[in-house]
Design an enzyme around this catalytic site. Structure first.
Site, PDB file in Angstrom:
ATOM      1  N   ASP A 111       3.470  27.834  42.464  1.00 38.86           N
ATOM      2  CA  ASP A 111       3.212  28.971  42.681  1.00 38.86           C
ATOM      3  C   ASP A 111       3.933  29.912  41.013  1.00 38.86           C
ATOM      4  O   ASP A 111       4.714  30.805  41.378  1.00 38.86           O
ATOM      5  CB  ASP A 111       2.603  29.726  43.672  1.00 38.86           C
ATOM      6  CG  ASP A 111       2.653  30.999  43.346  1.00 38.86           C
ATOM      7  OD1 ASP A 111       1.704  32.238  42.177  1.00 38.86           O
ATOM      8  OD2 ASP A 111       2.303  31.801  44.669  1.00 38.86           O
TER       9      ASP A 111
ATOM     10  N   ASP B 244      18.407  22.036  56.105  1.00 37.68           N
ATOM     11  CA  ASP B 244      20.092  22.144  56.166  1.00 37.68           C
ATOM     12  C   ASP B 244      20.754  22.228  54.326  1.00 37.68           C
ATOM     13  O   ASP B 244      22.063  22.848  54.420  1.00 37.68           O
ATOM     14  CB  ASP B 244      20.788  21.183  56.656  1.00 37.68           C
ATOM     15  CG  ASP B 244      21.952  20.803  56.435  1.00 37.68           C
ATOM     16  OD1 ASP B 244      22.387  21.586  57.484  1.00 37.68           O
ATOM     17  OD2 ASP B 244      22.567  19.238  57.275  1.00 37.68           O
TER      18      ASP B 244
ATOM     19  N   ASN C  12      -0.241  13.974  43.553  1.00 32.44           N
ATOM     20  CA  ASN C  12      -1.378  15.545  43.257  1.00 32.44           C
ATOM     21  C   ASN C  12      -2.106  15.183  42.047  1.00 32.44           C
ATOM     22  O   ASN C  12      -2.867  13.935  41.704  1.00 32.44           O
ATOM     23  CB  ASN C  12      -0.555  16.423  42.519  1.00 32.44           C
ATOM     24  CG  ASN C  12       0.544  16.161  43.565  1.00 32.44           C
ATOM     25  OD1 ASN C  12       0.895  17.708  44.571  1.00 32.44           O
ATOM     26  ND2 ASN C  12       2.213  16.549  42.699  1.00 32.44           N
TER      27      ASN C  12
END
Length: 262
Positions: free
Chosen positions: A83, A155, A29
């Site tokens: 967040d 799933d 990132n």
């Protein structure tokens, strides 16, 4: 100086900024934080922009979209995002939040950007894990996925959801990328009997849409107005916003009707 936000591959927005305050890079990132006269601080996480003055919009919407449609909200899982303000909102329900994020370097770099960073990290009902496998085995009332999940992830996460649990995920904005929203609804529909798209009403600085999915809990029919009225210290979310989030224009209703399950 300017920074550019990619809304779609064919649409971009530019914002005037005054200075760069932070530049942090990890293996996966890139986080840059800028100062803006119009929007306060702006964080660019990879290609997504976060506006400090408007952080509460998404965190309130997602937290209370789940919290106000469930009678009990004891266990919540947040994955694929940074967040912490979402966890702050969820604590209004006296719930326990498991927060999965492997990139501690980037997460800790939000220390001055998220208003409730310390309060969340130090809350006794907050558990931060680098991997999902590090958590105790349990079933969740609410799962929030802050990136669009593929079918394999849907799933896997569904298996940890209670029978009446709610799964909320980020998707593309239906007005901007309806084909992507169609595909996301289709994928979610393979696992849930209720699958409905929504957006953040009056949020003008976002390219995000969302999906509300469940086997039993309906986002409108099971809405608990008393829980909304009891919420304190919210600046965006209310019953009108909740209901309006699911409203679609006629053309989108026609496009998405085969994939919406309500």
């Amino acid at each position: 100086m300017w920074i550019t936000q990619e809304i779609t591959p064919y649409l971009r927005k530019e914002y005037t900024i005054e200075a760069k305050l932070l530049d942090v890079r990890s293996d996966h990132n890139i986080l840059e934080i800028f100062k803006s006269n119009d929007f306060g601080e702006i964080a660019m996480l990879n290609s997504q922009l976060l506006f400090k003055n408007f952080l509460h919009i998404e965190s309130e919407l997602l937290a209370h979209m789940g919290g106000c449609t469930k009678k009990e909200l004891k266990e919540v899982l947040i994955v694929d995002g940074f967040d912490l303000e979402l966890a702050h909102q969820l604590f209004k329900y006296d719930t326990h939040v498991d927060f999965v994020q492997a990139d501690e370097k980037i997460l800790d770099s939000f220390i001055s950007f998220f208003p409730h960073f310390h309060g969340v990290k130090n809350n006794k009902n907050f558990t931060h894990a680098k991997q999902f496998l590090d958590l105790d085995i349990k079933k969740y009332d609410l799962i929030v996925c802050l990136q669009e999940p593929d079918k394999h992830k849907i799933d896997g996460l569904k298996r940890t959801l209670k029978e009446d649990g709610v799964f909320i995920s980020v998707a593309k904005h239906p007005l901007l990328e309806h084909v992507s929203m169609q595909n996301a609804l289709k994928n979610m529909g393979e696992f849930f009997s209720i699958v409905m798209p929504f957006v953040a009403p009056l949020r003008i600085l976002s390219n995000k849409g969302y999906i509300y999915a469940s086997l039993k809990t309906h986002p409108l029919k099971d809405l608990i107005a008393q829980k909304i009225e009891a919420l304190k210290n919210v600046g965006y979310y209310n019953e009108d916003i909740h209901r309006a989030a699911f409203a679609l224009p006629k053309n989108l209703q026609e496009i998405l009707k085969e994939n919406i399950k309500s």
